[in-house]
Design a protein around this motif. Sequence first.
Motif, PDB file in Angstrom:
ATOM      1  N   GLY A  45     -27.400 -72.764 -65.293  1.00  9.99           N
ATOM      2  CA  GLY A  45     -26.927 -71.439 -64.903  1.00  9.99           C
ATOM      3  C   GLY A  45     -26.619 -71.294 -63.433  1.00  9.99           C
ATOM      4  N   ARG A  62     -36.402 -65.824 -69.775  1.00  7.90           N
ATOM      5  CA  ARG A  62     -34.936 -65.786 -69.869  1.00  7.90           C
ATOM      6  C   ARG A  62     -34.308 -66.310 -68.578  1.00  7.90           C
ATOM      7  NH1 ARG A  62     -35.368 -60.374 -71.038  1.00  7.90           N
ATOM      8  NH2 ARG A  62     -34.023 -60.059 -69.238  1.00  7.90           N
ATOM      9  N   GLY A  63     -34.945 -67.288 -67.951  1.00  8.72           N
ATOM     10  CA  GLY A  63     -34.407 -67.894 -66.749  1.00  8.72           C
ATOM     11  C   GLY A  63     -34.699 -67.150 -65.467  1.00  8.72           C
ATOM     12  N   GLY A 170     -32.464 -55.728 -68.278  1.00 11.00           N
ATOM     13  CA  GLY A 170     -32.594 -56.554 -67.082  1.00 11.00           C
ATOM     14  C   GLY A 170     -33.982 -56.436 -66.503  1.00 11.00           C
ATOM     15  N   GLN A 195     -29.126 -56.368 -63.805  1.00  8.91           N
ATOM     16  CA  GLN A 195     -28.823 -56.503 -65.221  1.00  8.91           C
ATOM     17  C   GLN A 195     -28.821 -57.966 -65.647  1.00  8.91           C
ATOM     18  OE1 GLN A 195     -25.208 -54.479 -66.301  1.00  8.91           O
ATOM     19  NE2 GLN A 195     -25.682 -54.491 -68.494  1.00  8.91           N
ATOM     20  N   ILE A 196     -29.078 -58.207 -66.918  1.00  7.62           N
ATOM     21  CA  ILE A 196     -29.061 -59.555 -67.467  1.00  7.62           C
ATOM     22  C   ILE A 196     -27.726 -60.224 -67.162  1.00  7.62           C
ATOM     23  CG2 ILE A 196     -29.083 -60.896 -69.614  1.00  7.62           C
ATOM     24  CD1 ILE A 196     -30.984 -58.785 -70.766  1.00  7.62           C
ATOM     25  N   ASP A 197     -27.790 -61.467 -66.684  1.00  6.49           N
ATOM     26  CA  ASP A 197     -26.631 -62.305 -66.366  1.00  6.49           C
ATOM     27  C   ASP A 197     -25.865 -61.862 -65.117  1.00  6.49           C
ATOM     28  OD1 ASP A 197     -27.119 -64.017 -68.497  1.00  6.49           O
ATOM     29  OD2 ASP A 197     -25.869 -62.868 -69.877  1.00  6.49           O
ATOM     30  N   HIS A 198     -26.391 -60.893 -64.371  1.00  6.61           N
ATOM     31  CA  HIS A 198     -25.764 -60.537 -63.092  1.00  6.61           C
ATOM     32  C   HIS A 198     -26.035 -61.673 -62.099  1.00  6.61           C
ATOM     33  CE1 HIS A 198     -25.091 -58.498 -59.241  1.00  6.61           C
ATOM     34  NE2 HIS A 198     -24.385 -57.608 -59.931  1.00  6.61           N
ATOM     35  N   PRO A 199     -25.084 -61.970 -61.185  1.00  3.19           N
ATOM     36  CA  PRO A 199     -25.284 -63.062 -60.222  1.00  3.19           C
ATOM     37  C   PRO A 199     -26.560 -62.933 -59.394  1.00  3.19           C
ATOM     38  CG  PRO A 199     -22.990 -62.376 -60.209  1.00  3.19           C
ATOM     39  CD  PRO A 199     -23.718 -61.408 -61.083  1.00  3.19           C
ATOM     40  N   GLU A 201     -29.386 -61.955 -60.398  1.00  2.00           N
ATOM     41  CA  GLU A 201     -30.567 -62.173 -61.221  1.00  2.00           C
ATOM     42  C   GLU A 201     -31.327 -63.431 -60.792  1.00  2.00           C
ATOM     43  OE1 GLU A 201     -31.357 -61.704 -65.971  1.00  2.00           O
ATOM     44  OE2 GLU A 201     -29.864 -63.184 -65.360  1.00  2.00           O
ATOM     45  N   ARG A 202     -30.591 -64.463 -60.430  1.00  2.00           N
ATOM     46  CA  ARG A 202     -31.225 -65.725 -60.062  1.00  2.00           C
ATOM     47  C   ARG A 202     -31.881 -65.665 -58.680  1.00  2.00           C
ATOM     48  NH1 ARG A 202     -30.472 -69.805 -63.334  1.00  2.00           N
ATOM     49  NH2 ARG A 202     -31.097 -71.273 -61.701  1.00  2.00           N
TER      50      ARG A 202
END
Length: 237
Positions: A45, A62-63, A170, A195-199, A201-202
């Motif tokens: 990811g 979820r990462g 998220g 939010q989930i999968d927003h840049p 997030e990591r």
Amino acid sequence: MNNEETTIPKPKLQIYWQGLHVPFIAPWSNERVLPGTIVRRTGVGGTGIGYADELSHADRRRGVLWVRQSIAQGSGTPALGEIHPLRQRQAMHHMLCQVCGETTYNADFARWGERHLFLARAPRGRPFSEGEQTSAPPVCLPCAHESINTCPHLRKGYTAALVKYAQPWGVAGVDFDEATLRMMPMPPKQHLKVQIDHPRERWTLAMREIQTLHGVTPVDLVDLGSTLSQSSRTELP
């Protein structure tokens, strides 16, 4: 047949402090945030933050990297206005009552047409809305009545709703700078919502899980309690 299949879960221990029923999601003074060296980590990811001594099965969901906080429920004094990240996440994921920690898939859930009860502060009387974001887990009816009578924040005003389902949205947490790996400044007691999968997030150290509420029906908590004391044939909204 293995032991996990035959084990019957025991009721969660209800903990009281100075006469107050301490919520399941409240942290205690001996549950300290644990130190962890933040490093740059590249994996599936992309690149983001990680712990130098990271255990993926314990530190991520979820990462997303989660804050570390020890578990010593009932030890010390409770921080009634704060939230333990792991127990909040467990309550959100498994739909546990935020006060007693028991499942909200109970008899009331069935009587309410397979809906969960959610409760929140609302000093201006604003009701829950369809698709509303929340980091507050559901609550069972007895604990909801207990809360509005004992919680000073809820005594200033609250809102309640029956909810058909809650969907993961998220996390809320602390944002880290990609270059310096330092925490980005935030107002006191506020977290960045990602939010989930927003840049971002990591690059976020998660402290709360956020869900959106769907199939929302605002209810009067007093009426809801009196309705359920009547015949089971009574129709709910």
